[in-house]
Motif scaffolding. Structure first.
Motif, short mmCIF file in Angstrom:
data_model
loop_
_atom_site.label_atom_id
_atom_site.label_comp_id
_atom_site.label_asym_id
_atom_site.label_seq_id
_atom_site.Cartn_x
_atom_site.Cartn_y
_atom_site.Cartn_z
N THR A 41 0.82 -1.21 0.00
CA THR A 41 0.00 0.00 0.00
C THR A 41 0.85 1.26 0.00
N TYR A 42 2.05 1.19 0.59
CA TYR A 42 2.99 2.31 0.58
C TYR A 42 4.40 1.78 0.31
N SER A 44 8.53 3.13 0.30
CA SER A 44 9.51 4.15 0.64
C SER A 44 10.54 4.24 -0.48
N ALA A 73 8.55 -1.06 2.62
CA ALA A 73 7.16 -0.97 2.18
C ALA A 73 6.23 -1.39 3.30
N THR A 92 5.11 -4.75 7.44
CA THR A 92 6.17 -3.97 6.82
C THR A 92 7.38 -4.86 6.60
N SER A 119 1.91 4.64 7.08
CA SER A 119 3.08 5.19 6.39
C SER A 119 4.16 5.65 7.36
N GLU A 303 5.31 14.35 5.36
CA GLU A 303 5.59 13.44 4.25
C GLU A 303 5.30 14.14 2.93
N THR A 305 3.89 12.78 -0.50
CA THR A 305 3.26 11.57 -1.02
C THR A 305 3.06 11.68 -2.52
N ASN A 307 1.43 9.53 -5.76
CA ASN A 307 0.40 8.50 -5.92
C ASN A 307 0.66 7.64 -7.16
N ILE A 329 7.12 9.28 0.06
CA ILE A 329 6.32 8.05 0.11
C ILE A 329 5.56 7.91 -1.21
N VAL A 330 5.49 6.69 -1.71
CA VAL A 330 4.64 6.40 -2.85
C VAL A 330 3.45 5.57 -2.36
N GLN A 331 2.26 6.12 -2.55
CA GLN A 331 1.04 5.41 -2.15
C GLN A 331 0.50 4.68 -3.36
#
Length: 332
Positions: A41-42, A44, A73, A92, A119, A303, A305, A307, A329-331
């Motif tokens: 879901t997330y 790094s 992640a 994680t 996250s 953060e 973020t 997407n 962070i990549v969601q």
């Protein structure tokens, strides 16, 4: 099951670009005993990942060409054939850049999303938070009233180093690259002063002006010209925590700068490099203290973020031009 993944297409020379990455569609294996199917879901993205694109011996194995990249992640368990894990658990680990993966239970750790958002386990309660905690307190041992300088101060680690130094009752000076970041660090995160390395015409003097009593502790996230300027302002018995060298990660030639050994020698300076893996046996200690400070309102966090799974390469490359404020962070 078909699955999308992002692999290393070739080893870059200098700054990576879009051609460094390739998107593949692969079939996942069936689960066997001890396996878990997870859906991230997330993700790094972190500067150290650039070093893993290079061949050669290091503290962590290099990425393999043609194989997926991997990094920190947070994921949801979809199916489990392992004791202690069930569908719906949030976990994680260091996971492949893939929309789903089959991994062994030993690669995962369950997290408590009631304690903090998911996250945060990639940031303040994850590798960046632990890096700031141990790199500052264990190596530099700051004392009340000392001056602590942090380069890369608006990054995931730097923001936390500065706040932890303030908890230790130090004077904190950051180094960052934009007026917006300077305002954020002073107004929202308690930094006493921040130097803009991009607009300073004499960085050594700018740091001296911001540190009239000299520099007792330097947390080095950057290296290069920034660190040369800070080191010129060190006090006797100063301590340097050598955490990152992002200014040099994409150089194609061996950089030549000031010879710092005479300064370290004549001013009795301690400089120690480290990676967070050095402290793996003490992670629970660090997480507990960071979580306590977070709940007490002594630590604040931010953060950046991005997407979408396909945006992972772009987000990683953005670290090298300072596109992030705090943790990137990549969601998914």
């Amino acid at each position: 099951m078909k699955n999308k993944q992002i692999s290393l297409a070739s080893r870059p020379k200098g700054m990576p670009d879009a051609s460094t990455f390739q998107f593949d569609s692969v079939e996942l294996p069936a689960l066997k005993s001890g396996d878990i199917l997870i859906q991230p879901t997330y993700f790094s993205v972190d500067p150290y990942m650039r070093g893993r694109m290079n061949a050669g011996k290091s503290y962590i194995p290099a990425f393999e060409v043609g194989q997926p990249l991997a990094g920190g992640a947070v994921a949801k368990v979809i199916e489990s054939q392992a004791d202690g894990f069930a569908a719906g658990d949030v976990v994680t680990g260091s996971l492949p850049w893939a929309t789903q993966s089959v991994v062994s239970a030993g690669a995962l750790k369950k997290i408590d999303t009631n304690l903090a958002p998911a996250s945060y386990y990639l940031g303040i309660l994850g590798m960046p938070g632990l890096t700031a905690y141990f790199g500052l307190l264990d190596i530099c041992k700051p004392k009340a009233g000392e001056t602590v300088v942090v380069s890369g101060a608006a990054g995931a680690v730097g923001i936390l180093v500065g706040q932890i130094a303030k908890i230790q009752r130090c004077r904190v000076v950051g180094i960052a690259g934009s007026d917006d970041k300077i305002a954020m660090l002073t107004e929202s995160f308690g930094f006493d002063a921040v130097v803009n390395y991009k607009t300073s015409s004499d960085l050594k003097k700018s740091i001296a002006d911001a540190c009239p009593d000299g520099v007792d502790v330097y947390f080095d996230n950057v290296g290069g010209d920034v660190s040369d300027a800070v080191i010129a302002n060190l006090n006797f018995h100063a301590r340097i925590s050598l955490c990152g060298q992002i200014a040099l990660y994409n150089t194609t030639e061996t950089p030549v700068g000031p010879r710092i050994q005479p300064m370290l020698l004549t001013r009795s300076v301690l400089m120690q490099g480290f990676t967070i893996g050095n402290y793996s046996k003490r992670f629970s200690e660090g997480i507990q203290q960071l979580a306590t400070w977070l709940q007490e309102g002594k630590l604040h966090y931010t953060e950046t973020t991005v997407n979408g799974f396909d945006a992972l390469p772009e987000a990683l490359l953005g670290l090298f031009s300072g596109q992030n404020t705090g943790k990137m962070i990549v969601q998914v």
